[in-house]
Design a protein around this motif. Structure first.
Motif, short mmCIF file in Angstrom:
data_model
loop_
_atom_site.label_atom_id
_atom_site.label_comp_id
_atom_site.label_asym_id
_atom_site.label_seq_id
_atom_site.Cartn_x
_atom_site.Cartn_y
_atom_site.Cartn_z
N ALA A 210 33.29 -19.46 -18.04
CA ALA A 210 34.25 -18.40 -17.73
C ALA A 210 34.53 -18.33 -16.23
N GLY A 211 35.82 -18.41 -15.88
CA GLY A 211 36.23 -18.27 -14.49
C GLY A 211 36.02 -19.48 -13.61
N ARG A 212 35.61 -20.63 -14.18
CA ARG A 212 35.29 -21.79 -13.37
C ARG A 212 36.04 -23.02 -13.88
N LYS A 213 36.96 -23.51 -13.09
CA LYS A 213 37.74 -24.69 -13.44
C LYS A 213 36.82 -25.92 -13.48
N HIS A 214 37.01 -26.75 -14.49
CA HIS A 214 36.33 -28.05 -14.67
C HIS A 214 34.87 -27.94 -15.13
N ALA A 215 34.19 -26.83 -14.92
CA ALA A 215 32.80 -26.72 -15.38
C ALA A 215 32.77 -26.77 -16.91
N GLN A 216 31.72 -27.38 -17.45
CA GLN A 216 31.63 -27.59 -18.90
C GLN A 216 30.25 -27.21 -19.41
N VAL A 217 30.22 -26.69 -20.65
CA VAL A 217 28.97 -26.43 -21.36
C VAL A 217 29.10 -27.03 -22.75
N ASN A 218 28.18 -27.94 -23.09
CA ASN A 218 28.21 -28.62 -24.39
C ASN A 218 26.79 -28.70 -24.93
N SER A 219 26.56 -28.14 -26.12
CA SER A 219 25.20 -28.09 -26.66
C SER A 219 25.21 -28.31 -28.16
N ILE A 220 24.17 -28.96 -28.65
CA ILE A 220 23.88 -28.99 -30.07
C ILE A 220 22.40 -28.68 -30.24
N GLY A 221 22.05 -28.00 -31.33
CA GLY A 221 20.66 -27.65 -31.55
C GLY A 221 20.34 -27.53 -33.02
N ILE A 222 19.09 -27.81 -33.35
CA ILE A 222 18.60 -27.65 -34.71
C ILE A 222 17.16 -27.17 -34.64
N ALA A 223 16.82 -26.19 -35.50
CA ALA A 223 15.48 -25.60 -35.47
C ALA A 223 15.03 -25.30 -36.89
N PRO A 224 14.43 -26.27 -37.58
CA PRO A 224 13.90 -26.01 -38.92
C PRO A 224 12.47 -25.45 -38.84
N SER A 225 12.11 -24.66 -39.84
CA SER A 225 10.75 -24.14 -39.92
C SER A 225 10.39 -23.90 -41.38
N VAL A 226 9.12 -24.01 -41.71
CA VAL A 226 8.65 -23.80 -43.07
C VAL A 226 7.33 -23.03 -43.00
N ALA A 227 7.13 -22.14 -43.96
CA ALA A 227 5.90 -21.34 -43.99
C ALA A 227 5.33 -21.37 -45.40
N PHE A 228 4.02 -21.49 -45.47
CA PHE A 228 3.29 -21.49 -46.74
C PHE A 228 2.26 -20.37 -46.72
#
Length: 739
Positions: A210-228
Motif C-alpha cells: 500500500a502506497g509504494r510503487k513497484h514494491a511487491q509481496v508474494n507468498s504461498i503457505g501450507i500448514a497441515p496438522s493432525v491430532a490423536f
C-alpha cells in the motif's frame, strides 16, 4: 533477475475447491460464529500457573477474531493492537524495516516465540496459521535469555473435534501508484474419529504494498496438522508449516521529503510519497519450514506430563537499495544510492518437557510447573559490501538503473546451545491471597566462527538465573490486585535475530566491541510492577491497569578494541491500561494506553569515549539523562465493533503514537544525542470496518484504513536520512466463507 510473480489463480482454485468439498459436512457440525470475550483469553504456555486475571504481570492476548476483522496480514499488522510497540528503521543489513520492533523502548526482535519456542531470524511472519498472539511485557525469564521489554509468543492453530471449513478472499487497493493486492486463506478441519482430527491452513497472496510503487509481496503457505487421542489421557499432535515469500523490498523514502521531520527540505515538497528508490531487480526471498510434535499425557486429574519438540529452518536471501541525503541544487536533485544484501540461514531444534501438578497441602493449594528445556540454534550468514549504483533523481527515480553485483566480505557461523531447568508455582493460601513465582536456571553457550578475524573464535559460556515473584490479593473472585518483581539475563553474543552477525565494525548493532564483546558482563533486566485486573460483565470484559519500572543494567558502552569503556543503565517506567471483550452481546472492544518515561544513565568516561566517535556532534558533552530513541511517551489504540442487526456489524479503530527522539536503538553501542536529528512526529490514524452476513456461509467485509489519508512516519533509521511511511488511505474488500 529473479521472477517474483506467483500465479495466484490455480492456487485460489485449489483452496476454493477444498472449501467446496468441505461443504458436504453435516449442518450440525458447522462451526458457530465466535465472538471476542474475556473468557477466551488463555496463555498457552504450560509454565503459566494462574489464569490471566490472577497473573501478576501485564499480558495481552490478541485473538484471531480481532486481527482477522482488521485484515491483518502479518505479525507487524497484529502488533499494532498493542501499545508500547515501535518499529525499527531497517539498520544494519535488514532488507525490511518493520519486521523488527521494540517493546517499551527495548529491542524485542530476538524475543519472538512460536508455540513457546524461540523463533530466530529477521523476517515477516504471516498470520494465516495463528490462533492468537500473546504479548508478555516486562522481563521474567519465562523462556530464558531475553530483552527488558518482554516477549511475543505466536500460538498456531491445532485440530478440533468439529467439522468446519472457513476461508477468506480479499482484494486491496489505494489511490497511489501501488499494485493492487490479492490474498486468499483457507482453514479446513475434519474429524477423523471420535478422538482424532485433521486440520489444514492454506495461504496464497500476491500484489503490491500500500502506497509504494513497484514494491511487491508474494507468498504461498501450507500448514497441515493432525491430532490423536483428543479428550483422552494421551494426546499426540503433529504440525508442519511451510511458507515461501518472494517479495520486492522497499526501504522507504528520503526524510527530506517528509514535513515535520528535522531533515525536511521545502525544495522537495513536490516529491511523491510513493516514489520507489530501489531497483526492479531487488528481491527479498524467505523460505521457512517448521515441525512441531506435542505429546501430552494426563497421569491423573491433577497431573499432566507434556513433551513438546520443535524443529525450524528459515532461509532469507535479499538484495535491496539504501540511499543517502539528496542534493538540493536545481537540476541535480539526486539521491545517492547503493546496493546492499542480506543472507542468513537459521536452524533450531528445541525440546521442552513439563510436569504440571495441582495439589492441596494442609489447606494450601499449589499449581506447579516443573520443566527441562534443551535447544540448539545455528545461523550461517554472509556479509556483503555495499556497491554504488550512482545517483537517481529524487522526483523521478529510475528503478531500471545499473544492477551491480555485491562483493562477499565476511561469512560466519553461530551456534547457541541452551539447557535450562525451571520451576513455577501459584500458591493459594485462601480465596483472597495468592503467591505466584518461579525460578529458571539456564546454561548458555555461544560460539562464532568466520572469515573475519574479529569474529572467528568468539566463545562465551554463562550460567544465568532469572524468575519472578508476585503477591496477588483478590477482593472478589473476578478481580485481583498485585505487586510483582521479575528479572531476566542476556549474555553477550545474542546474534541470531538482532543484527547482521557477519559484521564486527563499530557501526554494527550491537557489534562485537561493546556490550557483546567476549569480556562484557551479562546484562540484567528487572521489572517492578503494581497492577490490578478485573473480569467484568459476567466475565465478558477483561480490564487491566499497571504501574511499572523496568531497569536494564550492565550495558557495555564506549566500545574499544578490548571491550566497553564502562557500563550504563537504561530505565523505562510508566502506566499501562488495557481492555478486551464484550461490553454487550453486540458490542466488542479491544484497546489500551501506555505512558512511558525513559532515561539513560552512564558515566562521564563513557561520554568521553562515545564523543570521540563523532556521534555527539559539536558542543555536545553528554547523553547521560537522555531519553531512549524511538520511545514515544504516549501510545494508544482502540478497536471496537457493534452488531447493528443480526446481519450487519460496523466497527472501527484508532491508533495514536506520540513523537519520539530519532537516534540509535537501545541495543546500539553508539548513542545519538537527543534532538540532534529531531523527532518522529506524532500521528493518529482512524480505521473503519463494515461486515454484512449475506447468509450463514458468506460474510462480506469492507475495511478502510487511514480514513483521513494522513501521511506519517512509522519507522526511521538513526538520522532520519530514510524513513518508512505508514500506508495511505487503503481499501480492502473481503469475502469470508464458512461451511
Amino acid at each position: 533477475m529473479k521472477n517474483h510473480a506467483f500465479r495466484l489463480t490455480p492456487i485460489a482454485f485449489a483452496i476454493l475447491s477444498l472449501s467446496a468439498h468441505a461443504q458436504t459436512a453435516p449442518a450440525a457440525s458447522t462451526l458457530p460464529a465466535v465472538e471476542v470475550s474475556a473468557d477466551q483469553e488463555r496463555q498457552s504456555s504450560p509454565k503459566a500457573t494462574a489464569p490471566l486475571v490472577d497473573t501478576p504481570q501485564t499480558v495481552q492476548i490478541i485473538p484471531k477474531e480481532v486481527f482477522n476483522e482488521q485484515g491483518a496480514r502479518n505479525l507487524t499488522d497484529i502488533l499494532r493492537n498493542t501499545t508500547g510497540i515501535t518499529f525499527n528503521g531497517g539498520e544494519n543489513g535488514f532488507a525490511t524495516s518493520t519486521a523488527n520492533f521494540s517493546l517499551r523502548g527495548f529491542d524485542t526482535s530476538g524475543n519472538i516465540f512460536v508455540d513457546g519456542f524461540r523463533d530466530s531470524n529477521s523476517y515477516n511472519r504471516d498470520a494465516f496459521n495463528l490462533e492468537q498472539v500473546e504479548v508478555v511485557k516486562g522481563p521474567a525469564a519465562d523462556n530464558g535469555r531475553g530483552a527488558a521489554g518482554g516477549y511475543v509468543n505466536l500460538e498456531t492453530k491445532s485440530p478440533k473435534l468439529q467439522n468446519f471449513a472457513t476461508g477468506s478472499v480479499s482484494f486491496g487497493f489505494d489511490s497511489e501508484d501501488s499494485d493492487n493486492r490479492q490474498r486468499i486463506t483457507a482453514d479446513i478441519n475434519r474429524v477423523l474419529s471420535e478422538t482424532s482430527a485433521f486440520r489444514i491452513n492454506l495461504l496464497a497472496e500476491d500484489g503490491g504494498v500500500a502506497g509504494r510503487k513497484h514494491a511487491q509481496v508474494n507468498s504461498i503457505g501450507i500448514a497441515p496438522s493432525v491430532a490423536f487421542g483428543i479428550g483422552t489421557p494421551t494426546t499426540v499432535t503433529l504440525s508442519y508449516q511451510h511458507v515461501t515469500q518472494k517479495d520486492r523490498p522497499d526501504f522507504g523514502v528520503p526524510g527530506a521529503i517528509v514535513e515535520g521531520l528535522q531533515t525536511y527540505n521545502p525544495a522537495f515538497a513536490g516529491v511523491s510519497r510513493d516514489n520507489f528508490y530501489g531497483l526492479l531487480s531487488d528481491y527479498d526471498d524467505v523460505k521457512s519450514d517448521s515441525f512441531l510434535a506435542k505429546v501430552e499425557h494426563r497421569i491423573s486429574p491433577n497431573v499432566l506430563l507434556s513433551n513438546h519438540t520443535r524443529w525450524a529452518r528459515t532461509d532469507r536471501d535479499a538484495r535491496f537499495m539504501v540511499f543517502g541525503n539528496p542534493a538540493v541544487a536545481a537540476g541535480t536533485e539526486n539521491v545517492s544510492t547503493s546496493r546492499a544484501g542480506y543472507n542468513r540461514e537459521n536452524n533450531s531444534l528445541a525440546n521442552n518437557t513439563n510436569l504440571s501438578v495441582k495439589l492441596d497441602a494442609g489447606g494450601v493449594k499449589h499449581n506447579l510447573a516443573f520443566g527441562l528445556e534443551l535447544s540448539r540454534e545455528e545461523a550461517d550468514a554472509t556479509g556483503f559490501g555495499n556497491a554504488g549504483t550512482g545517483p537517481t533523481n529524487i522526483f523521478n527515480p529510475d528503478p531500471g538503473r545499473a544492477d551491480p553485483s555485491l562483493p562477499v566480505t565476511q561469512t560466519s557461523t553461530v551456534k547457541v546451545d541452551t539447557a535450562a531447568l525451571y520451576a513455577y508455582d501459584t500458591i493459594e493460601f485462601n480465596p483472597q491471597w495468592q503467591l505466584t513465582g518461579g525460578l529458571r536456571a539456564e546454561h548458555y553457550k555461544v560460539s562464532i566462527n568466520g572469515t573475519n578475524a574479529a569474529v572467528d573464535g568468539y566463545d562465551v559460556s554463562e550460567t544465568t538465573f532469572g524468575g519472578k515473584l508476585g503477591v496477588v490479593y483478590k477482593p472478589a473472585s473476578n478481580g485481583s490486585v498485585y505487586v510483582s518483581y521479575g528479572q531476566s539475563a542476556l549474555p553477550p553474543g545474542s546474534f541470531l535475530s538482532n543484527s547482521d552477525i557477519s559484521r564486527s565494525d563499530a557501526a554494527a548493532f550491537p557489534g562485537l566491541t561493546g556490550q557483546n564483546s567476549q569480556g562484557s558482563r551479562v546484562q540484567k533486566a528487572a521489572n517492578l510492577e503494581i497492577g490490578t485486573k478485573w473480569d467484568l460483565l459476567d466475565n465478558r470484559l477483561s480490564t487491566t491497569a499497571a504501574i511499572f519500572r523496568t531497569e536494564r543494567s550492565n550495558i557495555g558502552m564506549g566500545p574499544t578494541a578490548n571491550g566497553p569503556t564502562g557500563y550504563g543503565k537504561q530505565i523505562v517506567q510508566g502506566i499501562e491500561l488495557g481492555a478486551l471483550g464484550r461490553v454487550t452481546n453486540a458490542w466488542t472492544i479491544s484497546g489500551g494506553l501506555t505512558l512511558l518515561d525513559s532515561e539513560r544513565k552512564h558515566s562521564a568516561a563513557i561520554d568521553d569515549a562515545i564523543r570521540s566517535t563523532g556521534d555527539y556532534g559539536p558542543g555536545v558533552l553528554s547523553t547521560n539523562g537522555d531519553e531512549l530513541a524511538f520511545t514515544p511517551k504516549v501510545t494508544a489504540n482502540l478497536w471496537t465493533t457493534y452488531r447493528v442487526q443480526p446481519s450487519l456489524t460496523v466497527g472501527g479503530g484508532v491508533q495514536h503514537v506520540g513523537s519520539a527522539y530519532i537516534g540509535r536503538p537501545d541495543n546500539a553501542d553508539r548513542v545519538i544525542k537527543n534532538g540532534r536529528y529531531g523527532k518522529t512526529p506524532s500521528f493518529t490514524v482512524l480505521n473503519l470496518m463494515a461486515a454484512y452476513e449475506v447468509n450463514p456461509n458468506l460474510t462480506l467485509r469492507f475495511n478502510i484504513d487511514n480514513v483521513t489519508d494522513k501521511e506519517y512516519v512509522i519507522a526511521s533509521n538513526w538520522n532520519a536520512q530514510r524513513v518508512m511511511l505508514g500506508a495511505p488511505r487503503t481499501f480492502l474488500v473481503s469475502a469470508d466463507i464458512r461451511f
